[in-house]
Enzyme design. Structure first.
Site, PDB file in Angstrom:
ATOM      1  CD  GLU A 128      -3.177  -0.283   0.181  1.00 58.23           C
ATOM      2  OE1 GLU A 128      -2.859  -0.092  -1.001  1.00 58.23           O
ATOM      3  OE2 GLU A 128      -4.304  -0.044   0.609  1.00 58.23           O
ATOM      4  CB  THR A 181      -5.206   6.836  -2.045  1.00 58.60           C
ATOM      5  OG1 THR A 181      -6.193   5.928  -2.518  1.00 58.60           O
ATOM      6  CG2 THR A 181      -5.202   6.800  -0.535  1.00 58.60           C
TER       7      THR A 181
HETATM    8  N1  HSE Z   1      -7.920   4.996   4.628  1.00 58.24           N
HETATM    9  C1  HSE Z   1      -7.419   5.205   3.301  1.00 58.24           C
HETATM   10  C2  HSE Z   1      -7.598   6.683   2.932  1.00 58.24           C
HETATM   11  C3  HSE Z   1      -8.170   4.313   2.356  1.00 58.24           C
HETATM   12  O1  HSE Z   1      -8.673   7.198   3.102  1.00 58.24           O
HETATM   13  O2  HSE Z   1      -6.680   7.309   2.465  1.00 58.24           O
HETATM   14  C4  HSE Z   1      -7.798   4.466   0.916  1.00 58.24           C
HETATM   15  O3  HSE Z   1      -8.572   3.563   0.138  1.00 58.24           O
END
Ligand code: HSE
Length: 313
Positions: A128, A181
């Site tokens: 990630e 993101t």
């Molecule tokens: N928690 C993460 C964000 C999830 O909101 O950046 C991304 O899919």
């Protein structure tokens, strides 16, 4: 002969309601199909159905996650990973997380399960980081473990699998616009008021408690994000209209899936989920926005091994 495995790694909804960066759920019928083959050369090779994604193993999320796990296990093995994606990158449905989770799940299986699925979470998180610049776990944890997961703490990492009513359904709509993101993280304020924090953690505790006791009214009252949604929803066309339609058609709640642009509605059962799917479709057709609708139960088990005869198309 080199050892091979075929696996499925589910897509996910992260940031469920009030649970920014901590609460995620696994979807049942969409995600990545992957074939992994172990080799003795120590090399990681990636091939991919989506021509827009990198196949360099040092950049590709599956390659980075697999390398992190192999290094941790001090393994001299390498792996060839063939990824068939049916979730578009940048959709907000945990596309990169499925690849990262699937890679570490598959490698771990091929090596005879030296780690549990829970122990694999940090290595999937390394993937990630390659994609979004931050190692959040609210997509990779539900993709690996299934169900709803809560990241109780990041440091030290403490991931908990939650109890939930198995009748729940999710309707997700993915408008075909891309939201990165990393960009939508930068939009967020670094500080919030104590008043807002109190309201948000009340909702988060209420939501988790409602899931555990199958109290649908409590789930519905608590499925509210007062901090992140008001900011990120500005990037999503028709967001307020979708949300209103979800409520009017009986959703328990509706919010942004991950960092968007997908929007999800949590539903008590399939007939509500179908109605909301039709309403979402009508709204985006009217706005002339190309989109996909996904209607899914919660995936209970997360990443799984497929029969060797399974044909990955
Ligand atoms: N928690 C993460 C964000 C999830 O909101 O950046 C991304 O899919």
């Amino acid at each position: 002969m080199d050892k091979s495995i075929k696996i499925f790694a589910p897509a996910t909804v992260a940031n469920v309601g009030p649970g920014y960066d901590v609460l995620g759920l696994a979807l049942d019928n969409i995600g990545d199909y992957m074939e992994l083959t172990l080799n003795d050369s120590g090399v990681i090779k990636i091939s991919m159905s989506d021509p827009d994604l990198p196949t360099d193993p040092e950049i590709n999320v599956a390659g980075v996650a697999a390398r992190a796990l192999l290094n941790h296990l001090k393994s001299k093995k390498g792996v060839t990973i063939n990824i068939h994606k049916n979730v578009k990158a940048g959709s907000g449905l945990g596309s990169s997380a499925s690849s990262a989770a699937g890679a570490v799940y598959g490698v771990n299986e091929l090596l005879g399960q030296p780690l549990t699925k829970l122990e694999l979470v940090p290595f999937a998180m390394a993937g990630e980081t390659a994609s979004s610049g931050k190692a959040h776990a609210d997509n990779v944890a539900p993709s690996l473990l299934g169900g709803f997961t809560l990241v109780r703490s990041y440091n030290p990492l403490d991931v908990i699998k939650l109890s939930y009513p198995t009748s729940l359904y999710v309707t997700a709509v993915h408008p075909h616009i891309e939201v990165k993101t990393s960009d939508s993280k930068k939009m967020l304020k670094k500080e919030i008021s104590l008043e807002l924090a109190v309201a948000q953690w009340g909702n988060l505790a209420g939501f988790v408690s409602g899931l555990a006791s199958s109290d649908f009214d409590l789930i519905s009252r608590s499925l509210e994000d007062l901090i992140v949604e008001p900011i990120r929803s500005m990037l999503i066309p028709g967001f307020e209209t979708l949300k209103e339609a979800a409520k009017n058609n009986g959703a328990l709640g509706c919010s942004i899936s991950g960092s968007g642009p997908s929007v999800f509605a949590l539903c008590e059962n399939k007939s509500v989920a179908d109605k909301i799917g039709a309403a979402f479709k009508g709204i985006y057709n009217q706005l002339d926005i190309n989109h996909d609708i996904h209607i899914s139960q919660i995936n209970p088990k997360g990443c799984k091994t497929l029969e060797p005869s399974y044909e990955i198309l």
